[in-house]
Design a protein around this motif. Structure first.
Motif, PDB file in Angstrom:
ATOM      1  N   ASP A 151     -24.335  -1.850 -24.470  1.00 21.07           N
ATOM      2  CA  ASP A 151     -25.424  -2.681 -23.965  1.00 21.07           C
ATOM      3  C   ASP A 151     -26.330  -3.044 -25.129  1.00 21.07           C
ATOM      4  O   ASP A 151     -26.919  -2.186 -25.774  1.00 21.07           O
ATOM      5  N   ARG A 152     -26.437  -4.338 -25.398  1.00 25.82           N
ATOM      6  CA  ARG A 152     -27.164  -4.784 -26.596  1.00 25.82           C
ATOM      7  C   ARG A 152     -28.624  -4.332 -26.593  1.00 25.82           C
ATOM      8  O   ARG A 152     -29.156  -3.919 -27.621  1.00 25.82           O
ATOM      9  N   ARG A 153     -29.278  -4.418 -25.458  1.00 25.45           N
ATOM     10  CA  ARG A 153     -30.689  -4.034 -25.373  1.00 25.45           C
ATOM     11  C   ARG A 153     -30.862  -2.539 -25.619  1.00 25.45           C
ATOM     12  O   ARG A 153     -31.701  -2.122 -26.429  1.00 25.45           O
ATOM     13  N   ILE A 154     -30.066  -1.723 -24.931  1.00 32.12           N
ATOM     14  CA  ILE A 154     -30.189  -0.277 -25.096  1.00 32.12           C
ATOM     15  C   ILE A 154     -29.852   0.120 -26.531  1.00 32.12           C
ATOM     16  O   ILE A 154     -30.522   0.972 -27.129  1.00 32.12           O
ATOM     17  N   ARG A 155     -28.819  -0.505 -27.094  1.00 34.12           N
ATOM     18  CA  ARG A 155     -28.432  -0.187 -28.470  1.00 34.12           C
ATOM     19  C   ARG A 155     -29.560  -0.517 -29.455  1.00 34.12           C
ATOM     20  O   ARG A 155     -29.857   0.262 -30.369  1.00 34.12           O
ATOM     21  N   ALA A 156     -30.206  -1.656 -29.252  1.00 31.67           N
ATOM     22  CA  ALA A 156     -31.311  -2.033 -30.139  1.00 31.67           C
ATOM     23  C   ALA A 156     -32.467  -1.036 -30.040  1.00 31.67           C
ATOM     24  O   ALA A 156     -33.070  -0.650 -31.061  1.00 31.67           O
ATOM     25  N   LEU A 157     -32.780  -0.604 -28.816  1.00 31.14           N
ATOM     26  CA  LEU A 157     -33.868   0.360 -28.647  1.00 31.14           C
ATOM     27  C   LEU A 157     -33.518   1.699 -29.277  1.00 31.14           C
ATOM     28  O   LEU A 157     -34.376   2.355 -29.900  1.00 31.14           O
ATOM     29  N   MET A 158     -32.258   2.131 -29.140  1.00 28.43           N
ATOM     30  CA  MET A 158     -31.838   3.376 -29.780  1.00 28.43           C
ATOM     31  C   MET A 158     -32.000   3.286 -31.300  1.00 28.43           C
ATOM     32  O   MET A 158     -32.472   4.229 -31.940  1.00 28.43           O
ATOM     33  N   LEU A 159     -31.608   2.160 -31.865  1.00 28.88           N
ATOM     34  CA  LEU A 159     -31.730   1.999 -33.320  1.00 28.88           C
ATOM     35  C   LEU A 159     -33.191   2.051 -33.757  1.00 28.88           C
ATOM     36  O   LEU A 159     -33.496   2.531 -34.855  1.00 28.88           O
ATOM     37  N   LEU A 160     -34.082   1.574 -32.898  1.00 28.89           N
ATOM     38  CA  LEU A 160     -35.502   1.632 -33.250  1.00 28.89           C
ATOM     39  C   LEU A 160     -36.025   3.066 -33.195  1.00 28.89           C
ATOM     40  O   LEU A 160     -36.975   3.416 -33.905  1.00 28.89           O
ATOM     41  N   PHE A 161     -35.441   3.910 -32.352  1.00 28.03           N
ATOM     42  CA  PHE A 161     -35.750   5.340 -32.389  1.00 28.03           C
ATOM     43  C   PHE A 161     -35.174   5.969 -33.664  1.00 28.03           C
ATOM     44  O   PHE A 161     -35.834   6.767 -34.329  1.00 28.03           O
ATOM     45  N   TRP A 162     -33.931   5.631 -33.976  1.00 27.76           N
ATOM     46  CA  TRP A 162     -33.175   6.356 -34.997  1.00 27.76           C
ATOM     47  C   TRP A 162     -33.503   5.975 -36.447  1.00 27.76           C
ATOM     48  O   TRP A 162     -33.751   6.857 -37.274  1.00 27.76           O
ATOM     49  N   LEU A 163     -33.444   4.677 -36.747  1.00 25.80           N
ATOM     50  CA  LEU A 163     -33.429   4.282 -38.164  1.00 25.80           C
ATOM     51  C   LEU A 163     -34.741   4.567 -38.907  1.00 25.80           C
ATOM     52  O   LEU A 163     -34.692   5.065 -40.047  1.00 25.80           O
ATOM     53  N   PRO A 164     -35.923   4.278 -38.331  1.00 27.48           N
ATOM     54  CA  PRO A 164     -37.133   4.691 -39.061  1.00 27.48           C
ATOM     55  C   PRO A 164     -37.173   6.202 -39.303  1.00 27.48           C
ATOM     56  O   PRO A 164     -37.620   6.666 -40.363  1.00 27.48           O
TER      57      PRO A 164
END
Length: 424
Positions: free
Chosen positions: A225-238
């Motif tokens: 899911d593109r939306r969920i994946r984007a939100l996860m990346l915002l948790f993870w990458l910073p």
């Protein structure tokens, strides 16, 4: 759907504590977390005493992070397949049993490390299940966001208090004696969760499939899911980049010629900034305002680390770290976006995967920072983490903005709905 209007005043942390079940969850979290921190320190000392090997001693700490991705990926289906209370209590009992075996003098070092891995593999299942269960206890609106915030604040504070308490305990107890504390805290946590929370049905049926297959299928649905994946990346990458100054605190202290006290201050500064900012955002800002600051704060939160390029002295470094810690306050608003984006029947698996990924990527960030410091001065590595991390954060922020409700095309929305239907 959130139960609290985005324009409503913040419910406040008192409203969260007014929920009886949350008080039990909070107390269980505090007890088990303090126990884990104490046991990590004591087990590291025990392994070093038994082997005299700095490598194995350091590996004991690393094994608290590395198995997260295994447990979070392979066993994520547990979080939705079985009733949450049962999963949480069983996880606590399994961890208590593992730690109890560590107390047996005949347990070899390899056994100690294996047990450490097992406890770490169970952790993301427990955390993901608890995160999903909070939506049952507090709803999926502002109370949930503030409840998650309180648990994060406790986690940050327990790291500071737990290591200090562990150091004190090791002056009066043997390492195995200190580890005994963890057995007690896990058992107390199990009792609190068993008798302090309601027994609710599983979020999703097993469907007759194997647990491993269901876990992997859930991971595919979540990450697909593109939306969920984007939100996860915002948790993870910073989070991957913000750990660099903590991972390199000891060599940086040596680089600037400061003493041992400076090391303790550097390790505490980011947590202090994080706790202070999260308390302010959670108590003083309205839900709508928390939502508005997510993307701007996520975009610039790593910039304070760039000050390391001038190899700052202790006062300026502490200020930069505190500011970087304050930047993590964007996660409060992001919590609401995430729970709104994930279908209820996928929440346990999604939150288990989120936890596993976060811990794993922080471990990877520490390792990469250490590797880079083998070739470049420490202060340049930390500054580089701030610069590269900011560039990465900007890319993720742009993706989150593109996937916001109302921004995706009809085809993308329809595809996402189809993916969610297949998870039922």
């Amino acid at each position: 759907m959130s139960q609290v209007s985005s324009s409503a005043p913040p419910a406040g942390y008192r409203a969260v504590f007014a929920v009886t079940e949350f008080r039990a969850v909070f107390a269980a979290h505090l007890l088990s977390l303090l126990g884990v921190v104490v046991s990590e320190l004591a087990l590291t000392v025990l392994v070093y005493d038994l082997t005299g090997s700095p490598l194995l001693s350091a590996l004991t700490f690393a094994l608290g992070l590395l198995p997260y991705v295994i447990g979070g990926t392979l066993f994520a289906g547990v979080a939705d397949r079985y009733p949450a209370r049962r999963v949480l209590v069983v996880c606590d009992l399994v961890c208590a049993a593992c730690v109890a075996v560590m107390l047996v003098p005949a347990t070899p070092v390899a056994g100690l490390l294996a047990l450490r891995c097992l406890v770490a593999a169970v952790a993301p299942v427990f955390t993901g299940t608890r995160m999903a269960a909070l939506t049952d206890i507090l709803g999926d609106g502002d109370l949930y966001v503030l409840g998650r915030s309180l648990l994060r604040i406790v986690s940050q504070s327990a790291m500071l208090i737990g290591f200090g308490a562990g150091g004190v305990l090791l002056t009066v107890l043997s390492p195995r004696g200190a580890i005994t504390v963890t057995v007690v805290t896990f058992l107390c946590s199990a009792v609190l969760l068993r008798f302090g929370t309601r027994d609710r049905p599983a979020r999703a049926g097993s469907g007759g499939g194997a647990l491993l297959t269901e876990s992997l299928a859930g991971a595919r649905l979540v990450l697909g899911d593109r939306r969920i994946r984007a939100l996860m990346l915002l948790f993870w990458l910073p989070a991957m980049f913000v750990v660099a100054p903590e991972a390199l605190a000891a060599p940086y202290v040596a680089e600037i010629g400061a003493g041992p006290a400076a090391l303790g201050l550097l390790l505490c500064a980011m947590a202090v900034g994080h706790v202070g900012a999260e308390l302010f955002v959670g108590s003083a800002l309205r839900p709508r305002t928390r939502s508005r600051i997510v993307l701007p704060v996520a975009a610039v939160g790593l910039l304070p680390l760039v000050v390391y390029v001038v190899r700052p002295g202790l006062p300026l470094a502490l200020a930069a770290l505190a500011l970087a810690g304050m930047g993590a306050a964007y996660v409060i608003g992001l919590d609401q976006w995430f729970v709104d984006a994930v279908p209820p029947e996928l929440r346990g698996r999604a939150m288990t995967l989120l936890t596993a990924g976060l811990m794993t990527i922080q471990g990877a960030g520490m390792a990469l920072a250490g590797l880079a410091a083998e070739f470049f001065p420490v202060h340049y590595v930390v500054a580089g983490s701030g610069i590269i991390g900011t560039a990465v954060a900007l890319l993720v922020v742009a993706e989150v903005r593109r996937t916001a409700p109302g921004q995706m095309s009809d085809t993308e929305r329809r595809d996402g709905a189809d993916r969610h239907m297949t998870s039922r």
